[in-house]
Write a protein that holds these residues in place. Structure first.
Motif, PDB file in Angstrom:
ATOM      1  N   ASN A   1       0.844  -1.184   0.000  1.00  0.00           N
ATOM      2  CA  ASN A   1       0.000   0.000   0.000  1.00  0.00           C
ATOM      3  C   ASN A   1       0.887   1.244   0.000  1.00  0.00           C
ATOM      4  N   TYR A   2       0.622   2.157  -0.933  1.00  0.00           N
ATOM      5  CA  TYR A   2       1.405   3.394  -1.009  1.00  0.00           C
ATOM      6  C   TYR A   2       1.156   4.265   0.217  1.00  0.00           C
ATOM      7  N   ARG A   3      -0.087   4.342   0.664  1.00  0.00           N
ATOM      8  CA  ARG A   3      -0.408   5.140   1.845  1.00  0.00           C
ATOM      9  C   ARG A   3      -0.110   4.354   3.113  1.00  0.00           C
ATOM     10  N   HIS A   4       0.408   5.050   4.126  1.00  0.00           N
ATOM     11  CA  HIS A   4       0.605   4.431   5.429  1.00  0.00           C
ATOM     12  C   HIS A   4      -0.739   4.335   6.160  1.00  0.00           C
ATOM     13  N   THR A   5      -0.787   3.476   7.159  1.00  0.00           N
ATOM     14  CA  THR A   5      -1.998   3.360   7.965  1.00  0.00           C
ATOM     15  C   THR A   5      -2.154   4.608   8.836  1.00  0.00           C
ATOM     16  N   GLN A   6      -3.271   4.717   9.512  1.00  0.00           N
ATOM     17  CA  GLN A   6      -3.493   5.856  10.408  1.00  0.00           C
ATOM     18  C   GLN A   6      -2.437   5.915  11.498  1.00  0.00           C
ATOM     19  N   GLU A   7      -1.892   4.750  11.861  1.00  0.00           N
ATOM     20  CA  GLU A   7      -0.842   4.698  12.886  1.00  0.00           C
ATOM     21  C   GLU A   7       0.538   4.983  12.302  1.00  0.00           C
ATOM     22  N   GLY A   8       0.609   5.141  10.971  1.00  0.00           N
ATOM     23  CA  GLY A   8       1.880   5.427  10.330  1.00  0.00           C
ATOM     24  C   GLY A   8       2.642   4.198   9.872  1.00  0.00           C
ATOM     25  N   HIS A   9       2.008   3.017   9.876  1.00  0.00           N
ATOM     26  CA  HIS A   9       2.697   1.777   9.522  1.00  0.00           C
ATOM     27  C   HIS A   9       2.619   1.504   8.014  1.00  0.00           C
ATOM     28  N   ILE A  10       3.534   0.653   7.550  1.00  0.00           N
ATOM     29  CA  ILE A  10       3.539   0.176   6.165  1.00  0.00           C
ATOM     30  C   ILE A  10       2.965  -1.232   6.139  1.00  0.00           C
ATOM     31  N   GLN A  11       2.075  -1.472   5.184  1.00  0.00           N
ATOM     32  CA  GLN A  11       1.511  -2.802   4.992  1.00  0.00           C
ATOM     33  C   GLN A  11       1.902  -3.318   3.610  1.00  0.00           C
ATOM     34  N   LEU A  12       2.436  -4.530   3.587  1.00  0.00           N
ATOM     35  CA  LEU A  12       2.835  -5.112   2.311  1.00  0.00           C
ATOM     36  C   LEU A  12       2.579  -6.613   2.321  1.00  0.00           C
ATOM     37  N   CYS A  13       2.561  -7.169   1.117  1.00  0.00           N
ATOM     38  CA  CYS A  13       2.452  -8.614   0.930  1.00  0.00           C
ATOM     39  C   CYS A  13       3.717  -9.072   0.220  1.00  0.00           C
ATOM     40  N   ALA A  14       4.429 -10.018   0.812  1.00  0.00           N
ATOM     41  CA  ALA A  14       5.645 -10.570   0.224  1.00  0.00           C
ATOM     42  C   ALA A  14       5.306 -11.877  -0.481  1.00  0.00           C
ATOM     43  N   ILE A  15       5.677 -11.963  -1.757  1.00  0.00           N
ATOM     44  CA  ILE A  15       5.483 -13.202  -2.522  1.00  0.00           C
ATOM     45  C   ILE A  15       6.750 -14.021  -2.360  1.00  0.00           C
ATOM     46  N   GLN A  16       6.621 -15.194  -1.761  1.00  0.00           N
ATOM     47  CA  GLN A  16       7.787 -15.968  -1.346  1.00  0.00           C
ATOM     48  C   GLN A  16       7.747 -17.386  -1.901  1.00  0.00           C
ATOM     49  N   GLN A  17       8.935 -17.961  -2.027  1.00  0.00           N
ATOM     50  CA  GLN A  17       9.031 -19.335  -2.498  1.00  0.00           C
ATOM     51  C   GLN A  17      10.411 -19.883  -2.166  1.00  0.00           C
ATOM     52  N   SER A  18      10.445 -21.028  -1.507  1.00  0.00           N
ATOM     53  CA  SER A  18      11.713 -21.711  -1.281  1.00  0.00           C
ATOM     54  C   SER A  18      11.972 -22.687  -2.423  1.00  0.00           C
ATOM     55  N   THR A  19      13.181 -23.207  -2.489  1.00  0.00           N
ATOM     56  CA  THR A  19      13.628 -24.288  -3.389  1.00  0.00           C
ATOM     57  C   THR A  19      13.654 -23.894  -4.856  1.00  0.00           C
ATOM     58  N   LEU A  20      13.706 -22.622  -5.182  1.00  0.00           N
ATOM     59  CA  LEU A  20      13.927 -22.241  -6.581  1.00  0.00           C
ATOM     60  C   LEU A  20      15.067 -21.231  -6.649  1.00  0.00           C
ATOM     61  N   GLY A  21      15.691 -21.126  -7.814  1.00  0.00           N
ATOM     62  CA  GLY A  21      16.810 -20.218  -8.019  1.00  0.00           C
ATOM     63  C   GLY A  21      16.802 -19.712  -9.444  1.00  0.00           C
TER      64      GLY A  21
ATOM     65  N   ILE B   1       4.373 -19.412  -0.780  1.00  0.00           N
ATOM     66  CA  ILE B   1       4.023 -18.691   0.447  1.00  0.00           C
ATOM     67  C   ILE B   1       3.687 -17.250   0.101  1.00  0.00           C
ATOM     68  N   LEU B   2       2.595 -16.743   0.648  1.00  0.00           N
ATOM     69  CA  LEU B   2       2.293 -15.322   0.658  1.00  0.00           C
ATOM     70  C   LEU B   2       2.327 -14.863   2.109  1.00  0.00           C
ATOM     71  N   ARG B   3       3.070 -13.780   2.355  1.00  0.00           N
ATOM     72  CA  ARG B   3       3.218 -13.326   3.744  1.00  0.00           C
ATOM     73  C   ARG B   3       2.800 -11.864   3.855  1.00  0.00           C
ATOM     74  N   LYS B   4       1.790 -11.624   4.680  1.00  0.00           N
ATOM     75  CA  LYS B   4       1.296 -10.271   4.926  1.00  0.00           C
ATOM     76  C   LYS B   4       2.079  -9.682   6.100  1.00  0.00           C
ATOM     77  N   VAL B   5       2.648  -8.499   5.898  1.00  0.00           N
ATOM     78  CA  VAL B   5       3.579  -7.930   6.868  1.00  0.00           C
ATOM     79  C   VAL B   5       3.173  -6.494   7.194  1.00  0.00           C
ATOM     80  N   THR B   6       3.233  -6.148   8.478  1.00  0.00           N
ATOM     81  CA  THR B   6       3.044  -4.775   8.933  1.00  0.00           C
ATOM     82  C   THR B   6       4.351  -4.287   9.552  1.00  0.00           C
ATOM     83  N   ILE B   7       4.845  -3.135   9.075  1.00  0.00           N
ATOM     84  CA  ILE B   7       6.142  -2.619   9.520  1.00  0.00           C
ATOM     85  C   ILE B   7       5.958  -1.257  10.170  1.00  0.00           C
ATOM     86  N   LYS B   8       6.495  -1.114  11.364  1.00  0.00           N
ATOM     87  CA  LYS B   8       6.520   0.176  12.048  1.00  0.00           C
ATOM     88  C   LYS B   8       7.781   0.915  11.604  1.00  0.00           C
ATOM     89  N   VAL B   9       7.650   2.189  11.234  1.00  0.00           N
ATOM     90  CA  VAL B   9       8.785   2.902  10.647  1.00  0.00           C
ATOM     91  C   VAL B   9       9.081   4.209  11.377  1.00  0.00           C
TER      92      VAL B   9
END
Length: 587
Positions: free
Chosen positions: A291-311, A346-354
């Motif tokens: 999300n380009y906009r931060h939350t009301q608390e000022g946090h960043i929300q993102l979704c990380a697209i993840q995968q093990s065992t590939l290169g 794996i999809l991982r939803k992450v909230t980051i305080k900045v």
């Protein structure tokens, strides 16, 4: 399952009338640009090859739509055609010669106020005319960029394949890398110093070095919000051995995602370096939706697209054997990257305080479907990108699992991967199909994952890929169909266009964004013999205009500056590093 491997490396050029079957909506009239690699016979890795752009004009007339395709005409491409024997076809990232490193621009499409650019992790970005698809210009002279290795005419530039265009400021934000060999493993690995840059589309690039930061991998995607720039350390690793095509694997990446957070307020004119704060969270991340906009608390929300065992910097080679059969691969398999995993995605939803004094990962939620393997491309509704609420869902492509594509070398490299979910005994005895799914971002992903695992335990007779049909909207592709590129069409109720490979055919399938499980509402069939092969990321434009570009790099001057300014810049930087290290010794 029969994999359409012969169709992966084909590129047709020209203008084509494609037949539409099914119910094509009347409210679609925009254009989709898709980019992929153009493969010369000597280029073995499927990601290698100068970009080919394909434009789909979505307004149907008399049951047909128009499709256009044209290869990018980079300046090194002229020399590759003239003296092909002088270019060495390393497996990744590009061809090499005494003239330098080939510029590929084959990975992603970026729109910038009606202008269109092709990008990649190696080389400069290139602008094309959105109407004619003709090549216009590269972005910047080489001496304006961060140079990893000098070349006579084409020095090596390591870029992010996914820069970010901000409409309000009319700025393109990206990241370039200054790589050097890891001293303890000179041939097998590099470390990279990241530089954030801004470009207004008409003048020189402005760069800032991220102070004190060394990346083990690279910044394939840059995350930009209204207040911050996030520089991820991603598992796209290579050493000099990889570039040269030697079989010396790089050092294994750190088993968590590391992100360096830079405040945009620090990116000011009279500074050359900016500080960054480090956050980490679990898993190997390859792409991000945020999300380009931060939350009301000022946090960043993102979704990380993840995968093990590939290169993705590795590929099947002529002396590789299949892990399950022990048989050597047939020539048509050579060069297919390790992009199909032997573990669920794996999809991982992450909230980051900045906060300046308190930057950290606040919480994560993880979505894992036991039958959906090999996370690949994704899309979302661009109408939500700059809204206060942010994105409501991610549309994710899962490539599937194919026993025919797993080499022993890939297995051994990732057998003990710390992010691996399953053990060997849990690898299925049959292939798993491609899947297109919509995952709501407002749901609890941990609970959703738990429910899927409970359903799997209660109903072992169900096909793995079909689990969760009562909770999720998704479509399982038929056997032998390989899902490729994907793009959200922000018109009307919203639609999803996917490209699909089957046998030796290449098709476009259109889905209603709110009803994937209903299947394709329309399909696009290209004329016989027309195939665009393996393609990558895409972009949507509502309308097209061909304008005189406000920016142009002179071809002759570019070569002269590469021969003169780049060596001076490289020597000067090396001298500064030596002086700095000597000063430290005498303190």
């Amino acid at each position: 399952m029969v994999i359409p491997v012969k169709a992966l490396s084909r590129s047709s050029f020209g203008q084509f009338d494609a037949k539409v079957t099914g119910s094509w909506p009347n409210d679609i009239s925009g254009h989709i640009f898709i980019v992929g690699p153009h493969h010369r016979p000597r280029e073995r890795h499927l990601f290698v090859g100068t970009g080919v752009v394909v434009r789909w004009d979505l307004k149907a007339e008399n049951g047909r739509i128009r499709v256009h395709s044209k290869p990018l005409q980079t300046w090194d491409g002229f020399w590759q055609e003239l003296f092909p024997w002088t270019w060495k076809g390393g497996y990744f990232p590009a061809s090499i010669s005494l003239l330098g490193i080939a510029e590929i621009a084959n990975t992603a499409v970026v729109k910038m106020d009606g202008r269109v650019f092709l990008t990649a992790d190696a080389g400069r970005y290139w602008e094309i005319d959105p109407v004619s698809l003709k090549t216009i210009t590269p972005v910047g002279y080489f001496d304006e960029h961060v140079i990893t290795a000098p070349g006579l005419a084409f020095p090596m530039v390591m870029n992010t394949a996914h820069p970010f265009y901000e409409p309000d400021s009319s700025l393109l934000l990206g990241c370039e890398l200054k790589a050097r060999p890891r001293l303890e493993n000179i041939w097998g690995d590099m470390v990279c110093h990241p530089y954030i840059y801004m470009w207004d589309g008409k003048s020189n690039l402005k760069q800032w070095k991220v102070d004190g930061v060394e990346l083990d991998g690279s910044t394939h995607s840059l995350v930009v919000t209204e207040r911050c720039v996030l520089v991820p350390d991603m598992p796209f690793q290579m050493g000099f051995s990889t570039v040269l095509g030697l079989k010396i694997p790089p050092v294994s990446p750190y088993p968590q995602t590391q992100i360096h957070v830079v405040d945009r307020s620090a990116l000011v004119e009279n500074t050359e370096t900016v500080p960054a704060r480090l956050v980490t969270f679990p898993g190997d991340s390859y792409h991000f939706l945020w999300n380009y906009r931060h939350t009301q608390e000022g946090h960043i929300q993102l979704c990380a697209i993840q995968q093990s065992t590939l290169g993705l910097t590795q590929a099947i080679e002529d002396d590789d054997i299949n892990h399950f059969t022990g048989q050597r691969f047939q020539p048509e398999f050579w060069g297919i990257p390790w992009m199909f995993a032997f573990d669920p995605g794996i999809l991982r939803k992450v909230t980051i305080k900045v906060e300046p004094q308190d930057t950290r990962t606040l919480n994560t939620e993880t979505f894992i479907h036991p039958g959906w393997w090999s996370t690949q491309l994704f899309t979302a509704d661009p109408r939500e990108q700059f809204s206060a609420e942010g994105y409501s869902a991610i549309y994710q492509v899962y490539g599937g699992f194919y026993r025919d594509l797993l080499s022993r070398r890939q297995y051994l490299q990732f057998r003990d991967d710390l992010n691996r979910i399953l053990v060997d005994e849990e690898i299925p005895l049959q292939d798993l199909p491609s899947v297109l799914t919509r995952i709501p971002l407002n749901e609890d992903w941990d609970s959703l994952t738990a429910d899927l695992l409970a359903e799997q335990a209660a109903h072992p007779e169900l096909p793995l890929a079909s689990l969760g049909s009562s909770r999720l909207d998704f479509y399982v592709f038929p056997e032998g169909y390989l899902l490729d590129s994907v793009q959200f069409i922000p018109e009307g109720q919203g639609y999803i266009l996917t490209t699909v490979l089957f046998q030796e055919y290449y098709e476009g399938w259109l889905f209603a964004a709110n009803d994937l499980k209903g299947g394709a509402i329309a399909k696009i069939s290209l004329p016989e013999g027309v195939n665009f092969g393996f393609t990558l990321h895409s972009e949507y434009l509502q309308s097209l205009s061909s304008q005189r570009p406000p920016y142009q790099v002179n071809r002759v001057l570019s070569a002269v500056r590469s021969l003169t300014k780049v060596p001076v810049k490289t020597i000067t930087e090396a001298f500064k590093i030596i002086c700095k290290s000597q000063m430290k010794r005498f303190r």
